[in-house]
Write an enzyme that holds these catalytic residues in place. Sequence first.
Site, PDB file in Angstrom:
ATOM      1  N   LYS A  45     -20.533 -20.484  -9.741  1.00 10.91           N
ATOM      2  CA  LYS A  45     -19.917 -20.247 -11.049  1.00 10.91           C
ATOM      3  C   LYS A  45     -18.528 -19.672 -10.798  1.00 10.91           C
ATOM      4  CE  LYS A  45     -20.338 -20.402 -15.594  1.00 10.91           C
ATOM      5  NZ  LYS A  45     -21.737 -20.201 -16.345  1.00 10.91           N
ATOM      6  N   TYR A  90       0.911  -1.121  -0.053  1.00 15.74           N
ATOM      7  CA  TYR A  90       0.261   0.105  -0.050  1.00 15.74           C
ATOM      8  C   TYR A  90       0.732   1.276  -0.071  1.00 15.74           C
ATOM      9  CZ  TYR A  90      -4.404   2.514   0.661  1.00 15.74           C
ATOM     10  OH  TYR A  90      -5.810   3.152   0.412  1.00 15.74           O
TER      11      TYR A  90
END
Length: 761
Positions: free
Chosen positions: A104, A49
């Site tokens: 899925k 970060y």
Amino acid sequence: MPGIDKTDRAMTSVTAQEALDFHSQGRPGKLEISPTKPMATQRDLSLAYSPGVAVPVKAIADDPATAYDYTARGNMVAVISNGTAILGLGNLGALASKPVMEGKAVLFKRFADVDSIDLEVDTENVDEFVNCVRFLGPSFGGINLEDIKAPDCFIIEQRLREVMDIPVFHDDQHGTAIIAAAGLVNALTLTGRDFKTAKLVCNGAGAAAIACIELIKAMGFNPENIILCDTKGVIYKGRTDGMNQWKSAHAVETDRRTLAEALDGADVFFGLSAKGALSADMVRSMGARPIIFAMANPDPEITPEEVALIRDDAIVATGRSDYPNQVNNVLGFPYIFRGALDVRASTINDAMKIAAAEALANLAKEDVPDDVAAAYQGNRPRFGPQYIIPVPFDPRLISAIPMAVAKAAMETGVARKPIEDLKAYGQQLSARRDPIASTLQRIVERVRRQPKRIVFAEGEEVQMMRSAIAYANQQLGTALLLGREEVMRETAEREGIDLDRAGIQIVNARLSKRVGAYTDFLYSRLQRKGYLFRDVQRLINTDRNHFAASMVALGDADGMVTGLTRNYSTALEDVRRCIDPKPGHRVIGVSIALCRGRTVLVADTAVHDMPTSEELADIAEEAAGLAKRLGYVPRVAMLAYSTFGHPSGERSERVREAVKILDRRRVDFEYDGEMAADVALNARVMEQYPFCRLSGTANVLVMPAFHSASISTKMLQELGGSTVIGPLLVGLDKSVQIASMSAKDSDLVNLAAIAAYNAGT
């Protein structure tokens, strides 16, 4: 939808509560996000970060293509739906579709190592949906549209393809079409027909049906020989009732008006409609050697059994996993996106779809090698009427289909990062396999063909009851629940468990007519080991493990599962009083660890505390044998704290001697040692030892002692995010598996399936 077999026959016996428990146990849902970079120190955080992240940000701003180098975009697909056409359930809304979309997403990961996230868009307005998705484009490498009603799905896909520079693929349409087209190619070959002369009738005019027709036309099927039907009959030129632009595009000149009339003399039937739509008379009216693809789910237009009663010359495919020739979308979409992502394709065009269909068709024609035959339960398939489409767990799919798709993308100019070394790419694809999941599925399918009677020894435990029911529901055989019936029924009523369903049998030791036989059997084994006859009577009457093991020993059951109420070593002692090792074998425990796509067998995780050199050699042989039975080519590393003599020590010498013993035995598998774990598992570290006899990183680890084996596998499970199966008990003359006391329902079912599998081999 006729693709992913979410409601197949094998799953219809799953209870509502089991499904809810599966989705709610542990962390709710089926997905989580895991970091791929270390996050252990302040420096790690500074790189991940602020301030370190600013560097790739600027790089991407200067060159957007570098987003694929510095972010996960290149392996990320969004599964997006508004829930207007969920499975066979209809329009239940965006939120209700989330379990399907999560499912899925995990299929993408399981079959092709594609990272995926589900997004549910809460609108039925086409413009709103398109605008929502189009502005998410920078986040993903591809978009998979799912469960969107027709005709909205056609409009949405077309508009998104026009405005986005990444693949947009409505799987309900194209996934089904690709698999069906592959099967059709092979069925036509077997019946001596071709795309130019064959006559096809398609019943159903929804998204999947339209896509099927469009794809086979693109592949060269004669448009004049295709008749499309819907609920109102034949779609012919001039018809106005119930028409839209997509149906009109496939209208033909014909005087036939009904499905029955259309099928008279037809060669091929494509069904994407409803149960029972194809009648016996219609089948009789078709031409010689008809091709029948009854793809409605969960129940096809006609079953293979019904066709067989009418005529014996038909080739039949369905959308169901319990019949040969399953048209299952999972054969397509994971691998199509894999290939598209790997070349950074800007779209998935017809050439890529055709390449996928042809690759799938060709795969069914190829000879099946030994390592692949395991995916077919040892019944080596041969190209023919019962095998025109590979099964979803064929390990060759990950190598064949993405390669074909990637090549087509490069040839048609939509690949933004062409692959230079296709051979190396093929090796990378093979490395993405998740073999243990395939192995478990192969085991389940094998057991379904040869069901077994498995004793669930601790039948009064709620987990055992649920696991026994799941075992029976999955059609693996008869589950024998051992315990006091009144206690079990009281517990079952309280927990909402139905013990009266088919495949469940309650066995009460005290009431069994076999008590005498079991007592005599066990007394004959223990009478010279300090046991009086009354001691043995007490064991048989009151101890579930001794009773269950005696059932297995005398052939009244094929295998057993126990372990919830006693620690592993105690349960094993109980079992070994009744069952001996196989002649010439040693009893050991092997754990299977899955972590980030790698599968490793670890031994001995259950039996030998501080094995001798001779015992270590035996453990290596037993573990390698299990690896072979599970479909792996074993590469055995004999582990120690030292590597090839440095640093030297007495305990390492014990491992080195085990390697010498294996040398003398001339075993038929790769092995080497002693070596540290990083040498065994890290290819770059192994390269420092060019004399090492392993051809690649190890997949079987023989630990120097029980404590190191047990500690390492449990640490992997708890801290490393690994899935650990086992310990699996290997080497007994009868099939027994012992669970850990903390085992989940799914663990018990897996162990029962493995016990049943071992009983049949």
